[in-house]
Design an enzyme around this catalytic site. Structure first.
Site, PDB file in Angstrom:
ATOM      1  N   ARG A  30      28.318 -35.695  -4.607  1.00  0.00           N
ATOM      2  CA  ARG A  30      26.848 -35.604  -4.666  1.00  0.00           C
ATOM      3  C   ARG A  30      26.206 -36.864  -4.099  1.00  0.00           C
ATOM      4  O   ARG A  30      25.187 -36.780  -3.402  1.00  0.00           O
ATOM      5  CB  ARG A  30      26.401 -35.329  -6.104  1.00  0.00           C
ATOM      6  CG  ARG A  30      26.670 -33.861  -6.507  1.00  0.00           C
ATOM      7  CD  ARG A  30      26.685 -33.679  -8.011  1.00  0.00           C
ATOM      8  NE  ARG A  30      26.836 -32.294  -8.425  1.00  0.00           N
ATOM      9  CZ  ARG A  30      27.982 -31.601  -8.426  1.00  0.00           C
ATOM     10  NH1 ARG A  30      29.097 -32.161  -7.997  1.00  0.00           N
ATOM     11  NH2 ARG A  30      28.009 -30.339  -8.849  1.00  0.00           N
ATOM     12  N   GLY A 102      36.229 -27.132  -2.306  1.00  0.00           N
ATOM     13  CA  GLY A 102      35.250 -26.106  -2.660  1.00  0.00           C
ATOM     14  C   GLY A 102      33.868 -26.700  -2.848  1.00  0.00           C
ATOM     15  O   GLY A 102      32.853 -26.095  -2.489  1.00  0.00           O
ATOM     16  N   ASP A 324      38.599 -28.200 -15.319  1.00  0.00           N
ATOM     17  CA  ASP A 324      39.643 -28.806 -14.478  1.00  0.00           C
ATOM     18  C   ASP A 324      40.790 -29.392 -15.303  1.00  0.00           C
ATOM     19  O   ASP A 324      41.809 -29.791 -14.744  1.00  0.00           O
ATOM     20  CB  ASP A 324      39.029 -29.899 -13.587  1.00  0.00           C
ATOM     21  CG  ASP A 324      38.058 -29.304 -12.574  1.00  0.00           C
ATOM     22  OD1 ASP A 324      38.212 -28.112 -12.220  1.00  0.00           O
ATOM     23  OD2 ASP A 324      37.138 -30.018 -12.140  1.00  0.00           O
TER      24      ASP A 324
HETATM   25  C1  S3P Z   1      32.661 -28.940  -9.499  1.00  0.00           C
HETATM   26  C2  S3P Z   1      32.491 -27.831 -10.288  1.00  0.00           C
HETATM   27  C3  S3P Z   1      33.620 -27.044 -10.839  1.00  0.00           C
HETATM   28  C4  S3P Z   1      34.921 -27.830 -10.800  1.00  0.00           C
HETATM   29  C5  S3P Z   1      35.131 -28.518  -9.472  1.00  0.00           C
HETATM   30  C6  S3P Z   1      33.998 -29.467  -9.158  1.00  0.00           C
HETATM   31  C7  S3P Z   1      31.466 -29.635  -8.998  1.00  0.00           C
HETATM   32  O1  S3P Z   1      33.777 -25.874 -10.090  1.00  0.00           O
HETATM   33  O2  S3P Z   1      36.008 -26.989 -11.079  1.00  0.00           O
HETATM   34  O3  S3P Z   1      36.354 -29.240  -9.499  1.00  0.00           O
HETATM   35  O4  S3P Z   1      31.590 -30.782  -8.507  1.00  0.00           O
HETATM   36  O5  S3P Z   1      30.374 -29.060  -9.081  1.00  0.00           O
HETATM   37  P1  S3P Z   1      32.904 -24.537 -10.388  1.00  0.00           P
HETATM   38  O6  S3P Z   1      31.506 -24.794 -10.020  1.00  0.00           O
HETATM   39  O7  S3P Z   1      33.525 -23.491  -9.516  1.00  0.00           O
HETATM   40  O8  S3P Z   1      33.105 -24.255 -11.843  1.00  0.00           O
END
Ligand code: S3P
Length: 440
Positions: A30, A102, A324
């Site tokens: 972020r 992701g 996590d």
């Molecule tokens: C994250 C949110 C989580 C987490 C990922 C990091 C983030 O995922 O598992 O490691 O930085 O917003 P989800 O939003 O899919 O729950």
């Protein structure tokens, strides 16, 4: 995906003393992304240097931000990021490769949304299997297009729209990535965008956006923002990552004679659900808030070897606050007396790999009974169990699984092999060094 294999030897002695862990991954992403969106030059400190965060840095460079971060003695990245501000991001020449991250891919969708550009996002084999419709669906309601039509996974092209509409959206799952993508797009839309989620997910976006001049309203399961806004440059000091600290703390709980303290670690309650689970299991753990970085609390986390742990039942509503950490908590549950249940962990099926299946496979290989019933995960502990000689695990390229299975070797009495161990570089490149640094 790395194909390397590592033999993990048992630690020579208990873990003892104080340490720090690298910067929080979620907050680092972020800090990089929000600084790139902002007008002016932001200063960021303590940024995690890992493959995932580097994916975000490369992405914002391709979109026109100027990033001058330098490696510090403690291994973190620090320096300036000059954002695109009101001019908006540039049209990148090539698809953006988000690697394994992701967070990079999903947050970028919301970041690209309000601009007149079209950007193709792609990633590694694992990321290209993960669901993206959950982010595309609300952004389409705001006026963004995704190509090809109906695509569920990366590669996908995001076609931005400078006239986004504010929405009120009921998220089908508790996901901070989904929430953040909608709130970031909402910051540029005319009017108030509201997101409601079924359980509270991590709130770093709501806490950090006001530092960049964008007020957010956050409730337990809601977040909202009123646009349009342009983010303004800020300064961010990233605290240590509680998800990395969980591996050190759980190692101390499993290795007789250990007692460790982790300093300057984020103690944001949306992230420390795992500490509450450890307390309920009877573990000797405690936290002490010593300060705030912006609105993020940080402090000291202590963990001491605890001989008898007991299983517990973890409600669905709490899962997002430890999502996590469930692999490493599952390993700890294998050492506890009785059955531990994690309710509704369906989200684990769509992480870097199917973590639910991987946890069951790994624990079964250790001779532990672990099973699912619907979306609930059950683990029947066997205090004092020993790993069989010559056991080998496959991380499946998933960093959290690589570290979880490494703990079997580190805290047990026989060496274990972890295939594709190099995946730890995604979130905690110095994992083994930090662990060994605590051996006294
Ligand atoms: C994250 C949110 C989580 C987490 C990922 C990091 C983030 O995922 O598992 O490691 O930085 O917003 P989800 O939003 O899919 O729950």
């Amino acid at each position: 995906m790395s194909n390397d294999e590592k033999t993990i030897q048992p630690l020579r002695a208990p873990l003892a003393g104080s340490t720090r862990v690298p910067g929080d991954k979620s907050i680092s992403h972020r800090a990089v992304l929000f600084s790139a969106m902002a007008e002016g030059t932001s200063r960021v400190f303590g940024v995690l240097d890992s493959e995932d965060v580097r994916a975000s840095i490369r992405a914002v460079q391709a979109l026109g931000a100027r990033v001058s971060l330098e490696k510090q003695l403690d291994g973190s990245l620090a320096g300036g990021i000059t954002g695109w501000g009101g001019r908006g991001p540039q049209q990148p020449e090539e698809p953006i490769d988000c690697g394994n991250s992701g967070t990079t891919a999903r947050l970028l969708m919301g970041i690209i949304a309000p601009w007149d550009i079209r950007v193709t996002l792609t990633g590694d084999e694992s990321l290209c299997r993960r669901p993206m419709r959950r982010i595309a669906a609300p952004l389409m309601k705001m006026g963004v297009r995704f190509e090809p039509d109906g695509q569920e996974t990366l590669p996908m092209t995001v076609v931005g729209n400078p006239r986004l509409e504010a929405i009120s959206y009921e998220a089908p799952m508790a996901s901070a990535q989904l929430k953040t993508a909608v709130i970031l797009a909402g910051a540029y839309a005319q009017g108030t965008t509201v997101l409601r989620e079924p359980a509270p997910s991590r709130n770093h976006t709501e806490l950090m956006l006001p530092e960049y001049g964008v007020e957010t309203v956050a409730g337990e399961c809601t977040a909202s923002v009123t646009g349009p806004h342009v983010l303004q440059a800020s300064e961010v000091q990233v605290p240590g990552d509680p998800s990395s600290a969980a591996f050190l703390a759980c190692a101390a709980l499993m290795k007789p004679g250990s007692a460790v303290q982790i300093e300057d670690v984020s103690l944001n309650r949306a992230r420390t659900g795992w500490v509450e689970v450890l307390e309920r299991m009877g573990a000797d753990v405690s936290t002490q808030v010593t300060g705030h970085s912006g609105k993020e609390p940080y402090g000291i986390l202590s963990a001491r070897y605890t001989e008898s742990l007991r299983g517990c039942d973890v409600p669905a509503r709490k899962i997002a606050s430890m999502v996590d950490e469930i692999p490493v908590l599952s390993l700890l549950a294998a050492h506890a007396r009785g059955v531990t249940v994690f309710r509704d962990v369906s989200e684990l099926r769509v992480k870097e790999t199917d973590r639910l299946a991987a946890i069951i496979d790994g624990l079964t290989a250790l001779g532990i009974s672990a099973w699912t019933h619907g979306d609930d995960l059950f683990i029947e502990g066997q205090p004092g169990f020993e790993a069989p000689e010559g056991i080998a695990f496959d991380s499946l390229g998933d960093h959290r699984l690589a570290m979880t299975w490494a703990l079997v070797g580190l805290t047990g009495s026989v060496p274990v092999t972890v295939r594709r161990f190099g995946s730890v570089a995604v979130s905690y490149p110095r994992f083994l060094e930090d662990m060994e640094g605590l051996v006294r």
